[in-house]
Motif scaffolding. Structure first.
Motif: not given
Length: 294
Positions: A208-221
């Motif tokens: 099940e795909v989240n609308r937003l990341p489960a743990a938001p981060v400043q820099d995904k890379e």
């Protein structure tokens, strides 16, 4: 024809002069009960568009079409297109697309076929081992309208997708998929229900795909770079493993990063959960900015 009857399948592919390619991971499902269970997991409705990746000879395709509004069957092997055209003849809500799934923009494909904006669509797939990780990440990272994915993969991969921290199966793939979605292993699929029979058992996983990341981060890379580093050398401590990501920071600076993240630098990467990896990534970004390192 019955698309799961072994004799009918053999006759069909023989008539088309089709030879199964192991290099493409071609193993045709020949069990109607498993198909029913997959359909129940996908739960298609007349309002749904379902993208099926790797339809093979159409055993699952027709069952999806019986409940979904539209099915887009994406098959890489040109030799299977006439087979699919025969098995799907007379089913008006199936569109067969010959394409490489790894190179396909599924959002655009769905929108172009629907004619009207489609907020979300469902994905069903039976994936060979060699394509599982890149295709899942292609769907999760680059497609914004995927609502759910029901995928059949090798059982070993299913356990990696759904593993918990501090277990042997837990790794970078686990963290990556859980960053974007919520995977759940539904049921095992024995190797005996395929033709030809593969060497290992499979399992069906619903994501099940989240609308937003489960743990938001400043820099995904940065987040994914640290995750990869933590698991590339699992026996190393986190400090020794992730400090290679940016050698411009001294060990003392990296130790400060761990202190800011409230994570012991002597831990192993396999013990961190998603939220802890996110904290570590954000602490590193903050320390890098503080040091004015671009």
């Amino acid at each position: 024809m019955d698309p799961v009857a072994p004799g009918a399948v053999r006759e069909l592919i023989a008539r088309h002069g089709f030879r199964i390619k192991k290099s493409l991971g071609q193993n045709f499902l020949i069990d109607g009960n498993i198909i029913k269970k997959i359909i129940a997991a996908v739960a298609p409705s007349p309002a749904d568009t379902v993208v099926e990746i790797g339809p093979g000879i159409g055993a699952l395709t027709g069952a999806l079409a019986a409940q979904a509004g539209q099915v887009l069957a994406v098959e890489i092997d040109r030799r299977l297109i006439p087979v699919l055209e025969e098995t799907m003849a007379g089913i008006n809500n199936v569109c067969i697309v010959q394409a490489d799934a790894l190179k396909t923009d599924f959002d655009s494909l769905v929108q172009s076929r629907a004619g009207t904006p489609v907020p979300t669509y469902k994905v069903a797939a039976n994936l060979p081992y060699y394509i599982t990780t890149p295709l899942l990440m292609h769907l999760l990272e680059k497609q914004t309208c995927v609502g759910s994915i029901v995928v059949m993969v090798q059982e070993e991969v299913a356990r990696r997708l759904t593993a918990q921290p501090a277990t042997p199966e837990y790794g970078a793939l686990t963290v990556a998929v859980n960053f974007y979605a919520r995977p759940e292993m539904l049921f095992r699929v024995p190797r005996t229900v395929f033709m030809p029979r593969p060497e290992v058992d499979s399992a069906v996983v619903k994501i099940e795909v989240n609308r937003l990341p489960a743990a938001p981060v400043q820099d995904k890379e940065v987040f994914f770079a640290l995750v990869r580093a933590a698991f590339q050398q699992r026996r190393k401590t986190l400090l020794n493993a992730v400090s290679a990501v940016d050698k411009r920071l001294s060990k003392e600076m990296w130790t400060d990063v761990f202190r800011q993240a409230d994570i012991a630098p002597g831990r192993r990467g396999e013990t961190l959960d998603l939220v802890e990896f996110a904290r570590l990534a954000d602490a590193y970004v903050n320390r890098r900015e503080k040091s004015k390192i671009n």
